[in-house]
Design an enzyme around this catalytic site. Structure first.
Site, PDB file in Angstrom:
ATOM      1  CE1 TYR A  13    -129.774 -42.424 -33.839  1.00 50.63           C
ATOM      2  CE2 TYR A  13    -128.274 -40.569 -33.558  1.00 50.63           C
ATOM      3  CZ  TYR A  13    -128.637 -41.724 -34.224  1.00 50.63           C
ATOM      4  OH  TYR A  13    -127.863 -42.176 -35.247  1.00 50.63           O
ATOM      5  CG  ASP A  21    -138.837 -39.657 -30.109  1.00 54.06           C
ATOM      6  OD1 ASP A  21    -139.667 -38.770 -29.955  1.00 54.06           O
ATOM      7  OD2 ASP A  21    -138.344 -39.956 -31.226  1.00 54.06           O
ATOM      8  CE1 TYR A  70    -132.595 -34.045 -36.872  1.00 51.45           C
ATOM      9  CE2 TYR A  70    -132.941 -31.672 -36.726  1.00 51.45           C
ATOM     10  CZ  TYR A  70    -133.081 -32.938 -36.191  1.00 51.45           C
ATOM     11  OH  TYR A  70    -133.698 -33.093 -34.972  1.00 51.45           O
ATOM     12  CD  GLN A  88    -128.649 -39.451 -22.846  1.00 52.33           C
ATOM     13  OE1 GLN A  88    -128.813 -39.918 -21.719  1.00 52.33           O
ATOM     14  NE2 GLN A  88    -129.661 -39.109 -23.608  1.00 52.33           N
ATOM     15  NE  ARG A 132    -130.134 -35.125 -34.844  1.00 51.38           N
ATOM     16  CZ  ARG A 132    -129.785 -36.203 -35.510  1.00 51.38           C
ATOM     17  NH1 ARG A 132    -128.986 -36.125 -36.553  1.00 51.38           N
ATOM     18  NH2 ARG A 132    -130.240 -37.401 -35.132  1.00 51.38           N
ATOM     19  N   GLY A 133    -132.460 -30.856 -32.705  1.00 53.75           N
ATOM     20  CA  GLY A 133    -133.552 -31.517 -31.984  1.00 53.75           C
ATOM     21  C   GLY A 133    -133.815 -30.879 -30.638  1.00 53.75           C
ATOM     22  CD  GLU A 134    -137.683 -31.870 -26.510  1.00 56.47           C
ATOM     23  OE1 GLU A 134    -138.106 -32.155 -25.405  1.00 56.47           O
ATOM     24  OE2 GLU A 134    -138.424 -31.810 -27.508  1.00 56.47           O
ATOM     25  CG  ASP A 135    -131.174 -34.927 -24.579  1.00 50.87           C
ATOM     26  OD1 ASP A 135    -131.650 -34.546 -23.484  1.00 50.87           O
ATOM     27  OD2 ASP A 135    -130.085 -35.532 -24.670  1.00 50.87           O
ATOM     28  CB  SER A 136    -128.035 -32.376 -28.740  1.00 56.74           C
ATOM     29  OG  SER A 136    -128.837 -32.051 -29.857  1.00 56.74           O
TER      30      SER A 136
HETATM   31  O1  TRH Z   1    -131.892 -37.120 -32.605  1.00 55.54           O
HETATM   32  P1  TRH Z   1    -132.605 -35.826 -32.540  1.00 55.54           P
HETATM   33  O2  TRH Z   1    -132.700 -35.115 -33.796  1.00 55.54           O
HETATM   34  O3  TRH Z   1    -134.034 -36.059 -31.949  1.00 55.54           O
HETATM   35  C1  TRH Z   1    -135.189 -35.439 -32.433  1.00 55.54           C
HETATM   36  C2  TRH Z   1    -135.642 -34.354 -31.519  1.00 55.54           C
HETATM   37  O4  TRH Z   1    -135.740 -34.737 -30.181  1.00 55.54           O
HETATM   38  C3  TRH Z   1    -136.972 -33.826 -31.982  1.00 55.54           C
HETATM   39  O5  TRH Z   1    -137.445 -32.839 -31.094  1.00 55.54           O
HETATM   40  C4  TRH Z   1    -137.940 -34.953 -32.048  1.00 55.54           C
HETATM   41  O6  TRH Z   1    -139.153 -34.476 -32.487  1.00 55.54           O
HETATM   42  C5  TRH Z   1    -137.404 -35.973 -33.010  1.00 55.54           C
HETATM   43  O7  TRH Z   1    -136.143 -36.433 -32.547  1.00 55.54           O
HETATM   44  C6  TRH Z   1    -138.337 -37.138 -33.168  1.00 55.54           C
HETATM   45  O8  TRH Z   1    -131.869 -34.845 -31.490  1.00 55.54           O
HETATM   46  P2  TRH Z   1    -131.821 -34.787 -29.899  1.00 55.54           P
HETATM   47  O9  TRH Z   1    -133.135 -34.440 -29.323  1.00 55.54           O
HETATM   48  O10 TRH Z   1    -130.692 -33.931 -29.529  1.00 55.54           O
HETATM   49  O11 TRH Z   1    -131.490 -36.263 -29.431  1.00 55.54           O
HETATM   50  C7  TRH Z   1    -130.260 -36.864 -29.658  1.00 55.54           C
HETATM   51  C8  TRH Z   1    -129.906 -37.786 -28.522  1.00 55.54           C
HETATM   52  O12 TRH Z   1    -128.910 -38.705 -28.942  1.00 55.54           O
HETATM   53  C9  TRH Z   1    -129.334 -37.049 -27.318  1.00 55.54           C
HETATM   54  O13 TRH Z   1    -129.842 -37.632 -26.128  1.00 55.54           O
HETATM   55  C10 TRH Z   1    -127.846 -37.311 -27.420  1.00 55.54           C
HETATM   56  C11 TRH Z   1    -127.846 -38.691 -28.009  1.00 55.54           C
HETATM   57  N1  TRH Z   1    -126.634 -39.081 -28.710  1.00 55.54           N
HETATM   58  C12 TRH Z   1    -125.760 -39.964 -28.082  1.00 55.54           C
HETATM   59  O14 TRH Z   1    -126.020 -40.379 -26.931  1.00 55.54           O
HETATM   60  N2  TRH Z   1    -124.642 -40.373 -28.745  1.00 55.54           N
HETATM   61  C13 TRH Z   1    -124.319 -39.940 -30.003  1.00 55.54           C
HETATM   62  O15 TRH Z   1    -123.278 -40.344 -30.551  1.00 55.54           O
HETATM   63  C14 TRH Z   1    -125.231 -39.031 -30.636  1.00 55.54           C
HETATM   64  C15 TRH Z   1    -124.911 -38.520 -32.011  1.00 55.54           C
HETATM   65  C16 TRH Z   1    -126.363 -38.621 -29.964  1.00 55.54           C
END
Ligand code: TRH
Length: 365
Positions: free
Chosen positions: A13, A15, A194, A250, A266-270
């Site tokens: 999620y 990107d 993850y 979000q 995890r990832g970037e945004d969270s």
């Molecule tokens: O989902 P991610 O693992 O995204 C990853 C990373 O960005 C990584 O760097 C990138 O290379 C890859 O994707 C392709 O984790 P991230 O970045 O935290 O993004 C999750 C988003 O989802 C964040 O904006 C929060 C949102 N979210 C919700 O809005 N509601 C929810 O219930 C959940 C679980 C997440």
């Protein structure tokens, strides 16, 4: 100004999550944004109303291949192009841009917004030009823009009203609104991760801990990982209660982090959001096949000035060491919290990503 933000969904999620946050914040600051997404589906639950055009200032456009022919007709030219994470913008948009430039019009400031990292190359590469050497856009320049954790980077996404929003948030009321049987006085733990080999061991320790914990497990891979752990080991002890969450908006996701005493992100945004709420957190870094994420994690922990216990937990949680992470007691968790709070203070005095982007664009136009 008119902004085009191009985003290809690779997986997960992040990107969409990053590009949506950026789009929405630019719009709140008076900018006009077109967000081009090749897979807009996740936006349906993440930002209700966005796909229907109900968020003022942001138009979400479906980036199909090929692009629907009438989509470009009548679109006002952009002042800024942001290609997120090096996704090349649609060929049709590049052709239209090349035609405009050939007709003597000004090209947008074209920015390649990169992934977030605390590694040293980020400061070196931030704001560097990247001349387009081939194709219809040959002769134009893209600019590297690196988000980051220091003054010499592009900074982090931070809403102008972040502190006011946080101050107005009522965590007990929000948690009660979830309708879950949370135990009074228990430690609230959010889980967004993850697959981690040590999750079963962590749940077992939490289950045996005299300070009970209620785990708020996010929908998708985290909940699937929890179920796999339960199948393997059976239920953890009574100290650990597991609750499944639905997909959250979000905004609600941010509330979840603010309402929890410990956040697994995890990832970037969270990760960024965990820093802003200032609670203790454990980061599951996006794993790369060549193990490039090991150096990235070490660089981040260095920047964070993570105490030894937090560093060890991270390395085990991410499978970098074979150790079993140690579930933090109250004093350890307080130390992790102090560490996050100090990092948050360091970040709050730095300019945020949107301000830096708009400043950069003005400078280059
Ligand atoms: O989902 P991610 O693992 O995204 C990853 C990373 O960005 C990584 O760097 C990138 O290379 C890859 O994707 C392709 O984790 P991230 O970045 O935290 O993004 C999750 C988003 O989802 C964040 O904006 C929060 C949102 N979210 C919700 O809005 N509601 C929810 O219930 C959940 C679980 C997440």
């Amino acid at each position: 100004m008119q902004w085009d933000i191009f985003c290809r969904v690779i997986d997960n999620y992040g990107d969409v999550g990053v590009c949506w946050r950026l789009s929405a914040e630019l719009a709140r600051r008076g900018e006009q944004v077109r967000l081009w997404l090749d897979d807009p589906q996740a936006l349906g639950w993440m930002a209700p109303g966005a796909l229907e055009g109900r968020i003022s200032g942001v138009d979400v456009l479906h980036w199909t291949t090929p692009l629907s022919t009438n989509l470009l007709d009548g679109l006002p030219p952009a002042d800024v192009w942001i290609e997120a994470f090096g996704c090349e913008p649609p060929g049709e948009c590049v052709d239209a841009l090349a035609a405009r430039v050939a007709a003597g019009q000004r090209a947008p400031v074209w920015i390649n917004l990169e992934y977030l990292s605390a590694e040293p190359y980020v400061e070196r590469s931030h704001r560097l030009p990247s001349p387009v050497m081939s194709g219809p856009a040959r002769g134009l320049t893209k600019w590297f823009f690196y988000p980051g954790f220091t003054e010499r980077t592009g900074g982090l996404l931070r809403e102008a009203d972040l502190l006011a929003r946080q101050a107005a948030f009522d965590a007990p009321a929000w948690l009660a609104g979830l309708g879950l049987p949370l135990r009074p006085g228990s430690r609230r733990v959010s889980l967004f991760c993850y697959e981690s080999d040590v999750l079963p061991a962590v749940l077992r320790q939490a289950g045996a801990c005299e300070l009970a914990s209620d785990w708020l497990v996010t929908s998708g891979r985290a909940w699937t990982a929890v179920q796999a752990a339960l199948r393997r080991d059976g239920p953890p002890g009574t100290g650990c209660a597991l609750h499944a969450l639905p997909l959250l908006t979000q905004t609600a996701f941010d509330h979840l982090l603010q309402a929890s005493d410990l956040n697994f992100v995890r990832g970037e945004d969270s990760l960024t959001r965990a820093l802003w709420v200032g609670q203790p957190f454990v980061w599951h870094i996006y794993p790369q096949h060549d193990h490039a994420h090991h150096a990235k994690l070490h660089a981040f922990l260095d920047w964070l000035q993570a105490p030894a216990s937090l560093r060890a937990f991270h390395l085990a949680w991410n499978g970098i060491t074979a150790a079993t992470p140690v579930w933090p007691d109250a004093a350890t968790l307080a130390g992790w919290r102090d560490c996050t709070q100090a990092a948050r203070q360091r970040l709050l005095v730095q300019p945020d990503l949107c301000s830096q982007l708009t400043g950069f664009v003005r400078e280059k136009r």
